[in-house]
Write a protein that holds these residues in place. Structure first.
Motif, mmCIF file in Angstrom:
data_model
loop_
_atom_site.group_PDB
_atom_site.id
_atom_site.type_symbol
_atom_site.label_atom_id
_atom_site.label_comp_id
_atom_site.label_asym_id
_atom_site.label_seq_id
_atom_site.Cartn_x
_atom_site.Cartn_y
_atom_site.Cartn_z
ATOM 1 N N LEU A 108 -10.292 0.250 -4.129
ATOM 2 C CA LEU A 108 -9.022 0.040 -4.813
ATOM 3 C C LEU A 108 -9.319 -0.540 -6.191
ATOM 4 N N VAL A 109 -8.945 0.192 -7.227
ATOM 5 C CA VAL A 109 -9.300 -0.240 -8.583
ATOM 6 C C VAL A 109 -8.259 -1.188 -9.151
ATOM 7 N N GLU A 110 -7.020 -0.777 -9.153
ATOM 8 C CA GLU A 110 -5.965 -1.589 -9.776
ATOM 9 C C GLU A 110 -4.624 -1.065 -9.302
ATOM 10 N N CYS A 111 -3.766 -1.951 -8.805
ATOM 11 C CA CYS A 111 -2.440 -1.488 -8.377
ATOM 12 C C CYS A 111 -1.477 -2.661 -8.276
ATOM 13 N N PRO A 112 -0.194 -2.402 -8.516
ATOM 14 C CA PRO A 112 0.822 -3.442 -8.361
ATOM 15 C C PRO A 112 1.260 -3.561 -6.905
ATOM 16 N N LEU A 113 2.119 -4.512 -6.640
ATOM 17 C CA LEU A 113 2.693 -4.643 -5.308
ATOM 18 C C LEU A 113 3.583 -3.443 -5.011
ATOM 19 N N GLY A 114 3.569 -2.987 -3.766
ATOM 20 C CA GLY A 114 4.439 -1.901 -3.349
ATOM 21 C C GLY A 114 3.983 -0.516 -3.740
ATOM 22 N N SER A 115 2.784 -0.379 -4.254
ATOM 23 C CA SER A 115 2.318 0.939 -4.695
ATOM 24 C C SER A 115 1.733 1.738 -3.538
ATOM 25 N N GLY A 116 1.646 3.069 -3.734
ATOM 26 C CA GLY A 116 1.028 3.919 -2.730
ATOM 27 C C GLY A 116 -0.437 3.607 -2.542
ATOM 28 N N GLY A 156 -4.247 -9.375 -4.851
ATOM 29 C CA GLY A 156 -3.790 -10.025 -3.625
ATOM 30 C C GLY A 156 -4.703 -9.733 -2.447
ATOM 31 N N LEU A 157 -5.250 -8.527 -2.389
ATOM 32 C CA LEU A 157 -6.185 -8.192 -1.308
ATOM 33 C C LEU A 157 -7.480 -8.983 -1.430
ATOM 34 N N LEU A 158 -7.877 -9.263 -2.654
ATOM 35 C CA LEU A 158 -9.079 -10.088 -2.842
ATOM 36 C C LEU A 158 -8.862 -11.482 -2.253
ATOM 37 N N SER A 159 -7.678 -12.030 -2.436
ATOM 38 C CA SER A 159 -7.399 -13.365 -1.898
ATOM 39 C C SER A 159 -7.372 -13.367 -0.377
ATOM 40 N N ARG A 160 -7.203 -12.173 0.220
ATOM 41 C CA ARG A 160 -7.187 -12.063 1.681
ATOM 42 C C ARG A 160 -8.565 -11.774 2.264
ATOM 43 N N ALA A 191 0.604 -7.404 -14.159
ATOM 44 C CA ALA A 191 1.421 -6.971 -13.025
ATOM 45 C C ALA A 191 0.844 -5.741 -12.346
ATOM 46 N N SER A 192 0.152 -4.882 -13.115
ATOM 47 C CA SER A 192 -0.403 -3.652 -12.540
ATOM 48 C C SER A 192 -1.548 -3.929 -11.580
ATOM 49 N N ALA A 193 -2.028 -5.183 -11.533
ATOM 50 C CA ALA A 193 -3.129 -5.533 -10.633
ATOM 51 C C ALA A 193 -2.729 -6.585 -9.611
ATOM 52 N N GLY A 220 -10.204 -1.649 9.758
ATOM 53 C CA GLY A 220 -11.489 -2.328 9.671
ATOM 54 C C GLY A 220 -12.520 -1.563 8.866
ATOM 55 N N MET A 221 -12.064 -0.658 7.994
ATOM 56 C CA MET A 221 -12.985 0.112 7.162
ATOM 57 C C MET A 221 -13.507 -0.742 6.009
ATOM 58 N N PRO A 222 -14.679 -0.413 5.460
ATOM 59 C CA PRO A 222 -15.130 -1.092 4.244
ATOM 60 C C PRO A 222 -14.107 -0.908 3.121
ATOM 61 N N LEU A 223 -13.696 -1.990 2.509
ATOM 62 C CA LEU A 223 -12.703 -1.952 1.440
ATOM 63 C C LEU A 223 -13.191 -2.791 0.271
ATOM 64 N N TRP A 224 -13.371 -2.110 -0.871
ATOM 65 C CA TRP A 224 -13.762 -2.805 -2.101
ATOM 66 C C TRP A 224 -12.568 -2.840 -3.052
ATOM 67 N N VAL A 225 -12.439 -3.945 -3.772
ATOM 68 C CA VAL A 225 -11.372 -4.094 -4.753
ATOM 69 C C VAL A 225 -11.982 -4.538 -6.071
ATOM 70 N N VAL A 226 -11.604 -3.859 -7.153
ATOM 71 C CA VAL A 226 -12.082 -4.236 -8.481
ATOM 72 C C VAL A 226 -11.236 -5.393 -9.003
ATOM 73 N N PRO A 227 -11.824 -6.547 -9.290
ATOM 74 C CA PRO A 227 -11.043 -7.675 -9.813
ATOM 75 C C PRO A 227 -10.434 -7.326 -11.171
ATOM 76 N N ALA A 228 -9.234 -7.848 -11.430
ATOM 77 C CA ALA A 228 -8.552 -7.572 -12.691
ATOM 78 C C ALA A 228 -7.878 -8.843 -13.196
ATOM 79 N N ASP A 229 -7.358 -8.759 -14.384
ATOM 80 C CA ASP A 229 -6.652 -9.861 -15.033
ATOM 81 C C ASP A 229 -5.541 -10.375 -14.121
ATOM 82 N N THR A 230 -5.570 -11.662 -13.834
ATOM 83 C CA THR A 230 -4.575 -12.237 -12.916
ATOM 84 C C THR A 230 -3.172 -12.219 -13.500
ATOM 85 N N GLY A 231 -3.060 -12.087 -14.816
ATOM 86 C CA GLY A 231 -1.740 -12.053 -15.430
ATOM 87 C C GLY A 231 -1.159 -10.663 -15.557
#
Length: 343
Positions: free
Chosen positions: A206-214, A246-250, A239-241, A226-237
């Motif tokens: 997952l590269v970058e996405c807002p809340l509620g996106s597909g 949020g998945l990173l915090s989980r 909205a598109s990320a 339980g699949m391997p899931l990688w998330v690209v960190p982005a600017d915390t400010g």
């Protein structure tokens, strides 16, 4: 039991033999009613490619499709049919993200697509604008194998400006959809394809996405499985990320370097078959070859028209025709806001 035998098997016997859920059995019965006792000739007459319909029970049918909710009743495809062997074993990586990414998100997506291509991994995405298109561009640039999961029938292109990209994905990889030709397309069609992308892959990025996106929906499916899931960190400010951060915090794994994917996954199923060296796209002749060289040098990893005018001390009227010629030749790729980057 062959597919032909299964087509003519009474429904109660088919249910006992296949253990399919009621919704899938109902869909099969609806297809029987529609197509009659000899379906493939009718399909071939209407569409011209009846052999490019993959049905449950076929040896190439990905087993993970049966876990999708709901499971698709058929998959319509176009491209390299030999790729179904890898996809049936979930030997691919899905990369998803927002349609409105930052420039950083686009750049990282292209790099991820290129890295996976060099590693021999088929790259699954939805061919949408933004992250999807960028990751497939990066994959194709490195001679990789893109898998486009569509929310439309095969004969439609959405978004329309992806006509060339969709054609390239079909030629070098595979296009897949659960919608039949002339099938009805709704907003839900694009949401439902998320489960198909995950079912074809062994890992999701997952590269970058807002809340509620597909894209976030796809990542949530992978997370629940339980699949391997990688998330690209982005600017915390940004909205598109907000959804991806949020998945990173989980507890999702942060992907700070695209090369780390290959360290974790190892070589892909197509590693030996890929052509690893490719000629750079030729630059079309133009009125001033020297200026074209200066433009490419000033461009770096990407620059706006205003930046180039300042760097080269040239007017926009002088530079714009050359930028358009370079774009048409394949040397540059245009982005919104009069911004170009090397292809």
């Amino acid at each position: 039991m062959s597919l032909e035998q299964a087509w003519h098997t009474p429904m109660d016997a088919l249910a006992l033999y296949s253990h399919w859920p009621d919704c899938l059995l109902a869909a099969v019965e609806a297809y029987r009613v529609e197509w009659g006792p000899n379906p493939l000739p009718k399909a071939a007459q209407r569409w011209g490619w009846g052999r490019r319909i993959l049905l449950p029970g076929d040896g190439r049918w990905p087993a993970a499709m049966q876990k999708a909710q709901p499971p698709p009743s058929a998959l319509y495809w176009s491209g390299r049919g030999s790729l179904w062997r890898s996809l049936a074993q979930r030997r691919a990586v899905a990369v998803v993200g927002t349609r409105r990414p930052s420039r950083h998100g686009l750049s990282v997506s292209r790099e991820i697509g290129a890295v996976l291509a060099r590693g021999g991994w088929p790259v699954v995405s939805g061919l949408a604008a933004g992250i999807d298109g960028a990751v497939h561009q990066g994959c194709l640039q490195e001679g990789g194998v893109p898998i486009g999961v569509l929310g439309t029938p095969l004969e439609r292109v959405y978004p329309r400006h992806h006509a060339t990209l969709q054609s390239s994905v079909e030629r070098h990889g595979l296009l897949v959809t659960e919608l039949p030709p002339e099938g009805f397309v709704s907003k839900g069609s694009f949401a439902r394809r998320n489960r198909l992308q995950v079912a074809l892959a062994c890992a999701v990025v997952l590269v970058e996405c807002p809340l509620g996106s597909g894209a976030l929906h796809s990542a949530e499916i992978a997370w629940e499985e339980g699949m391997p899931l990688w998330v690209v960190p982005a600017d915390t400010g940004r909205a598109s990320a907000e959804g991806s951060n949020g998945l990173l915090s989980r507890g999702a794994t942060a992907l700070t370097q695209p090369g780390n994917l290959l360290k974790a996954l190892g070589p892909g199923p197509l590693k030996r078959n890929l052509r690893m060296e490719h000629p750079q796209p030729a630059i079309a002749p133009n009125r001033n070859a020297h200026l074209a060289e200066e433009l490419l040098a000033a461009l770096g990893r990407g620059a706006s028209l205003e930046d180039l005018c300042t760097t080269l001390q040239q007017s926009s009227q002088e530079l714009l025709p050359h930028l358009l010629e370079l774009e048409a030749s394949g040397a540059l790729t245009a982005e919104p806001g009069l911004f170009w980057r090397p292809s």
